[in-house]
Design a protein around this motif. Sequence first.
Motif, PDB file in Angstrom:
ATOM      1  N   ARG A 139      86.814  65.471 -16.017  1.00 42.26           N
ATOM      2  CA  ARG A 139      86.388  66.791 -16.505  1.00 42.26           C
ATOM      3  C   ARG A 139      84.866  66.867 -16.629  1.00 42.26           C
ATOM      4  N   LEU A 140      84.230  65.778 -17.064  1.00 42.14           N
ATOM      5  CA  LEU A 140      82.778  65.757 -17.181  1.00 42.14           C
ATOM      6  C   LEU A 140      82.106  65.848 -15.811  1.00 42.14           C
ATOM      7  N   ILE A 141      82.698  65.235 -14.804  1.00 42.16           N
ATOM      8  CA  ILE A 141      82.141  65.323 -13.457  1.00 42.16           C
ATOM      9  C   ILE A 141      82.161  66.764 -12.964  1.00 42.16           C
ATOM     10  N   GLU A 142      83.247  67.469 -13.227  1.00 44.12           N
ATOM     11  CA  GLU A 142      83.322  68.876 -12.839  1.00 44.12           C
ATOM     12  C   GLU A 142      82.303  69.711 -13.613  1.00 44.12           C
ATOM     13  N   GLN A 143      82.100  69.385 -14.882  1.00 47.07           N
ATOM     14  CA  GLN A 143      81.089  70.092 -15.668  1.00 47.07           C
ATOM     15  C   GLN A 143      79.698  69.841 -15.102  1.00 47.07           C
ATOM     16  N   ALA A 144      79.440  68.602 -14.679  1.00 48.07           N
ATOM     17  CA  ALA A 144      78.146  68.268 -14.080  1.00 48.07           C
ATOM     18  C   ALA A 144      77.935  69.050 -12.793  1.00 48.07           C
ATOM     19  N   SER A 145      78.986  69.279 -12.049  1.00 46.84           N
ATOM     20  CA  SER A 145      78.903  70.076 -10.824  1.00 46.84           C
ATOM     21  C   SER A 145      78.527  71.519 -11.134  1.00 46.84           C
ATOM     22  N   ASP A 146      79.029  72.035 -12.244  1.00 44.88           N
ATOM     23  CA  ASP A 146      78.743  73.416 -12.641  1.00 44.88           C
ATOM     24  C   ASP A 146      77.336  73.580 -13.201  1.00 44.88           C
ATOM     25  N   GLU A 147      76.875  72.598 -14.003  1.00 39.27           N
ATOM     26  CA  GLU A 147      75.615  72.749 -14.722  1.00 39.27           C
ATOM     27  C   GLU A 147      74.419  72.136 -14.005  1.00 39.27           C
ATOM     28  N   GLY A 148      74.670  71.214 -13.112  1.00 46.45           N
ATOM     29  CA  GLY A 148      73.578  70.544 -12.423  1.00 46.45           C
ATOM     30  C   GLY A 148      73.853  70.439 -10.936  1.00 46.45           C
ATOM     31  N   GLU A 149      73.226  69.474 -10.300  1.00 46.57           N
ATOM     32  CA  GLU A 149      73.414  69.225  -8.870  1.00 46.57           C
ATOM     33  C   GLU A 149      73.989  67.822  -8.692  1.00 46.57           C
ATOM     34  N   LEU A 150      75.157  67.743  -8.113  1.00 44.94           N
ATOM     35  CA  LEU A 150      75.769  66.439  -7.902  1.00 44.94           C
ATOM     36  C   LEU A 150      75.041  65.695  -6.784  1.00 44.94           C
ATOM     37  N   ILE A 151      74.536  64.524  -7.111  1.00 46.52           N
ATOM     38  CA  ILE A 151      73.910  63.651  -6.128  1.00 46.52           C
ATOM     39  C   ILE A 151      74.954  62.728  -5.517  1.00 46.52           C
ATOM     40  N   LEU A 152      75.849  62.256  -6.341  1.00 44.56           N
ATOM     41  CA  LEU A 152      76.973  61.417  -5.918  1.00 44.56           C
ATOM     42  C   LEU A 152      78.155  61.779  -6.796  1.00 44.56           C
ATOM     43  N   LYS A 153      79.217  62.283  -6.196  1.00 39.48           N
ATOM     44  CA  LYS A 153      80.382  62.710  -6.969  1.00 39.48           C
ATOM     45  C   LYS A 153      81.416  61.604  -7.026  1.00 39.48           C
ATOM     46  N   GLY A 154      81.715  61.174  -8.232  1.00 40.30           N
ATOM     47  CA  GLY A 154      82.752  60.172  -8.420  1.00 40.30           C
ATOM     48  C   GLY A 154      84.125  60.801  -8.516  1.00 40.30           C
ATOM     49  N   GLY A 155      85.132  59.952  -8.538  1.00 42.05           N
ATOM     50  CA  GLY A 155      86.500  60.431  -8.644  1.00 42.05           C
ATOM     51  C   GLY A 155      87.465  59.272  -8.735  1.00 42.05           C
ATOM     52  N   VAL A 156      88.751  59.583  -8.726  1.00 38.81           N
ATOM     53  CA  VAL A 156      89.798  58.564  -8.795  1.00 38.81           C
ATOM     54  C   VAL A 156      90.009  57.990  -7.402  1.00 38.81           C
ATOM     55  N   PRO A 157      89.917  56.680  -7.228  1.00 42.18           N
ATOM     56  CA  PRO A 157      90.105  56.090  -5.895  1.00 42.18           C
ATOM     57  C   PRO A 157      91.536  56.271  -5.395  1.00 42.18           C
ATOM     58  N   ASP A 158      91.689  56.198  -4.098  1.00 38.98           N
ATOM     59  CA  ASP A 158      93.012  56.296  -3.477  1.00 38.98           C
ATOM     60  C   ASP A 158      93.704  54.933  -3.475  1.00 38.98           C
ATOM     61  N   GLY A 159      94.928  54.926  -2.986  1.00 41.39           N
ATOM     62  CA  GLY A 159      95.671  53.692  -2.783  1.00 41.39           C
ATOM     63  C   GLY A 159      96.107  53.043  -4.082  1.00 41.39           C
ATOM     64  N   ARG A 160      96.110  51.727  -4.093  1.00 37.87           N
ATOM     65  CA  ARG A 160      96.637  50.996  -5.238  1.00 37.87           C
ATOM     66  C   ARG A 160      95.831  51.245  -6.501  1.00 37.87           C
ATOM     67  N   LEU A 161      94.543  51.563  -6.351  1.00 39.98           N
ATOM     68  CA  LEU A 161      93.720  51.790  -7.533  1.00 39.98           C
ATOM     69  C   LEU A 161      94.095  53.078  -8.252  1.00 39.98           C
ATOM     70  N   SER A 162      94.795  53.971  -7.593  1.00 43.71           N
ATOM     71  CA  SER A 162      95.184  55.236  -8.224  1.00 43.71           C
ATOM     72  C   SER A 162      96.159  55.025  -9.372  1.00 43.71           C
TER      73      SER A 162
END
Length: 485
Positions: free
Chosen positions: A338-361
């Motif tokens: 949720r904070l990453i999405e807020q950062a996208s709204d309020e600032g400029e994403l330089i590198l967007k993180g997220g939940v990895p795919d595969g077994r790490l999910s």
Amino acid sequence: MDINRPTAQNYLNGEWIGGETAAESLNPADGSVLGRYSPGSRALADEAATVARETFERTSWAASPRLRAMVLYELADRLEAAKDELIDLIVAENGKLKREAAGEMMGAISETRYYAGLARTILGRTLETAPGNVSMMNREAAGAAAVIVPWNAPVTLLIRSLGPALAAGCTTVIKPAPQTPLIHSRVMQCIHDCPSLPRGVVNSVNENGTEVGEALVASEDIDVISFTGSSRTGKRIMAGAAPTLKRLSLELGGKAPAVVFEDADLDLACRELTGGALMMAGQICVAAARFLVHKPIEREFTDRIRAAFAAVRVGPGSEPSSEMGALIDTDNQARIIRLIEQASDEGELILKGGVPDGRLSRGAFVTPTLFRIDDVSSELVQEELFGPVVSIETFEDEAEAVAKANATRYGLAASLFTRDINRATRVARAIRAGTVWLNCHSRLFAEGETGGYRQSGLGRLHGVEGLNDFLETKHICLEAGVVQA
């Protein structure tokens, strides 16, 4: 590692105490059940506080510095003997990297031995105010102390409060974090196995919601609260302790700025700040949370730090190839998303993180995020995010760098990068933080005090000053008179 462990129990007056119910402890890397623990209760917390009070008042523990030193040396030896087992358990239950867990254990062992040495060197002073008038200033144990431990470094952050409390002569009640009860239970076994430790000096009660912590804060039998955690909870503890006027040692939240000047060694800065921001997946109060960058090098620094963050390999702490472990649980994973999405709204994403795919999910993993923002008043800048999400802000000159570094209500730690020693000295003095690192980030050790300005807390931990919150000064005045001629 065999993780089929018995239920982690409570510990009062030298005895293990279970319960009728048990809660699960999960591995944040895959969601598997590691074991169970017996929640405590208000009644059990009150009983533990009574045990600690009676042990303090009825035994010679507080007047026995050599015994206290011996107990701490015995504990250090037992922690060292259990080191490999505890490292694996920290990785499994906390989610951090194995090298981070190894560092935690080595730090805890070192700190235990450090306070063992200080136990025999607690000194007062004497003075003569007039002929025949002698005053003695004695340093004495403050009484029974409650140690409230967080989950992010459950061994080190226990020892850095428990060590000085025992060295000073206090008796104790520990409230471990509910996220890491198995780690704490194994440490308590090390404590239980110390042959010189008197019964009742160290007690431990597992949390059950918030009732155990609230009971200890309100207890008439507890003289000192040593708490590490969020500023929000620290404020609640202050309010709860007010009726009994307890002494408080509070190491609270942080929002550590890292100031990078145009003459900085950028290879060094990016290396230090990648580690300083992403250690323990950013779940540490001294993590580098804001990169304040001199305007002339903004583009070069941003390109370099983005590449460094993007190259970090996220994975289970048990795998040697992993460079950042899991968050503590999936609730915090969802909060960070949720904070990453807020950062996208309020600032400029330089590198967007997220939940990895595969077994790490299946685990509580999130890849690192960098965002640029100009609004210092944003809660993304003002609040402790406690995860791998870092802002990039710019400044034009030294005065603006200091102003932005001091722009939050926190003041726990900061770092700055420059080749100019005069600038480093000026800026370090001007930043209102308990620790300022020069051309490095996150250097913590037993001998060096840490603590915060403003809403980052009260008191100091580590070092000689770490004893202060567990000691009282007593003035004994004697009018002996002078020898008569």
